[in-house]
Design an enzyme around this catalytic site. Structure first.
Site, PDB file in Angstrom:
ATOM      1  N   LYS A  44       0.851  -1.202   0.000  1.00  0.00           N
ATOM      2  CA  LYS A  44       0.000   0.000   0.000  1.00  0.00           C
ATOM      3  C   LYS A  44       0.886   1.251   0.000  1.00  0.00           C
ATOM      4  O   LYS A  44       1.870   1.313   0.747  1.00  0.00           O
ATOM      5  CB  LYS A  44      -0.902  -0.003   1.251  1.00  0.00           C
ATOM      6  CG  LYS A  44      -1.639   1.298   1.541  1.00  0.00           C
ATOM      7  CD  LYS A  44      -2.705   1.610   0.529  1.00  0.00           C
ATOM      8  CE  LYS A  44      -3.318   3.003   0.762  1.00  0.00           C
ATOM      9  NZ  LYS A  44      -4.140   3.449  -0.370  1.00  0.00           N
ATOM     10  N   CYS A 129      -1.784  10.410  -6.329  1.00  0.00           N
ATOM     11  CA  CYS A 129      -2.969  10.162  -5.489  1.00  0.00           C
ATOM     12  C   CYS A 129      -3.907  11.372  -5.566  1.00  0.00           C
ATOM     13  O   CYS A 129      -3.512  12.490  -5.258  1.00  0.00           O
ATOM     14  CB  CYS A 129      -2.570   9.897  -4.041  1.00  0.00           C
ATOM     15  SG  CYS A 129      -4.029   9.692  -2.984  1.00  0.00           S
TER      16      CYS A 129
HETATM   17  C1  SIN Z   1      -5.841   6.420  -1.662  1.00  0.00           C
HETATM   18  O1  SIN Z   1      -5.369   5.892  -0.642  1.00  0.00           O
HETATM   19  O2  SIN Z   1      -6.502   7.459  -1.602  1.00  0.00           O
HETATM   20  C2  SIN Z   1      -5.600   5.782  -2.997  1.00  0.00           C
HETATM   21  C3  SIN Z   1      -4.212   5.945  -3.424  1.00  0.00           C
HETATM   22  C4  SIN Z   1      -4.054   6.527  -4.769  1.00  0.00           C
HETATM   23  O3  SIN Z   1      -5.041   6.746  -5.482  1.00  0.00           O
HETATM   24  O4  SIN Z   1      -2.915   6.766  -5.159  1.00  0.00           O
END
Ligand code: SIN
Length: 308
Positions: A44, A129
């Protein structure tokens, strides 16, 4: 039939992996990914400190995909660094470590620690992001992206690639490719979700953060993902591999990403819906297509999209 794929000097048993963010936040999720049939996996996207992320509901399955505004919930850099250095991963040259620092300084601090560690895998630096209120998507700012990459490569000497947002304008593809070609990148990942879309159900938004605005994934984004894979495959140096991401539901979608030039293919929304069994199905479906067409290896057709 051989589904092996290569990025830089790494060979992957097959071309499939998860998209960062999907089922890769906790130790248990990562262990499931590590031992499933995918050729690789990615952690993640993390920040230096652990984050709760945005308020729920923040991820919703839609008929043709998904919308999310997760806001980078993660267990913090130290957790993921420990994970990729634990006894099962430390000699794994094929694991991807995703970083999404909230500032350049934060990214540099994480990269410095990875540089000084025994990490042997690849870093995917997330410049795209769309879900942090008040923070722009770095890779939509061309000058800023150049500054970031100059800083990053002045320090970081291990294999690194970037995760890009989708582009929609031919000039933007060219401008970004010109910048990326100046740096010793090993790969680019195309695409992150199509940011800041709005889905409405019963006169109401479906996710809580940002007034309902969120990143779209799944079948909605496949044509945009393929266009980005194709354009960067054509415009980038041959030694920068493309990781395709977006709209992969079946073997034909994987095949099309490869046809456009992808070396690896990430699965996001469909992995969320189906779990890691999806990799087994995608492998069978891809093999069937390759068999019908007489291809024995991915390199027999990768990048060979026909034009009219
Ligand atoms: C998120 O955690 O908001 C998703 C990550 C991303 O879109 O890069």
């Amino acid at each position: 039939m051989n589904l092996e794929s290569k990025i830089y000097d790494r060979t992957f048993a097959n071309c499939l992996m998860n998209a960062s963010g999907v089922k890769c936040m906790t130790f248990d999720e990562l262990e499931v990914l590590r031992t499933a049939e995918n050729g690789s996996f990615i952690t993640k996207s993390c920040t230096l400190q652990p984050r709760e992320g945005n308020p729920s509901p923040r991820y919703i399955d839609l008929k043709l995909g998904s919308i999310n505004s997760m806001g980078l919930p993660n267990l913090g850099f130290d957790f993921y660094l420990d994970y990729v250095l634990n006894e099962n991963n430390r000699n794994n040259k094929n694991v991807f470590f995703s970083l999404a620092g909230l500032s350049l300084e934060e990214n540099m601090e994480m990269l410095k620690q990875i540089q000084n560690s025994d990490f042997k895998g690849l870093v995917e630096l997330n410049l795209s992001c769309p879900n942090i209120p008040g923070k722009p998507q770095t890779a939509y700012d061309f000058d800023r992206t150049k500054v970031v990459l100059e800083e990053v490569f002045s320090l970081y000497k291990k294999p690194l690639g970037v995760k890009l947002p989708p582009y929609f304008d031919m000039v933007h593809f060219e401008m970004m490719a010109e910048i990326l070609n100046k740096f010793p990148l090993k790969f680019v990942t195309c695409i992150n979700s199509i940011g800041n879309a709005l889905f409405i159900d019963n006169e109401t938004v479906v996710i809580k953060p940002k007034g309902g605005f969120g990143g779209i994934g799944g079948a909605y984004v496949k044509p945009t993902a393929l266009a980005n894979v194709r354009m960067f495959y054509k415009l980038l140096r041959n030694d920068i591999a493309i990781i395709g991401c977006g709209g992969v539901e079946n073997g034909r979608d994987v095949f099309e990403h490869l046809l456009c030039g992808a070396s690896m293919v990430q699965v996001g929304t469909q992995l969320m819906k189906e779990g890691t069994d999806v990799f087994h199905r995608l492998i069978l479906e891809l093999k069937e297509i390759m068999q019908t067409k007489g291809y024995k290896n991915i390199e027999d057709f990768r990048g060979s999209l026909k034009e009219l």
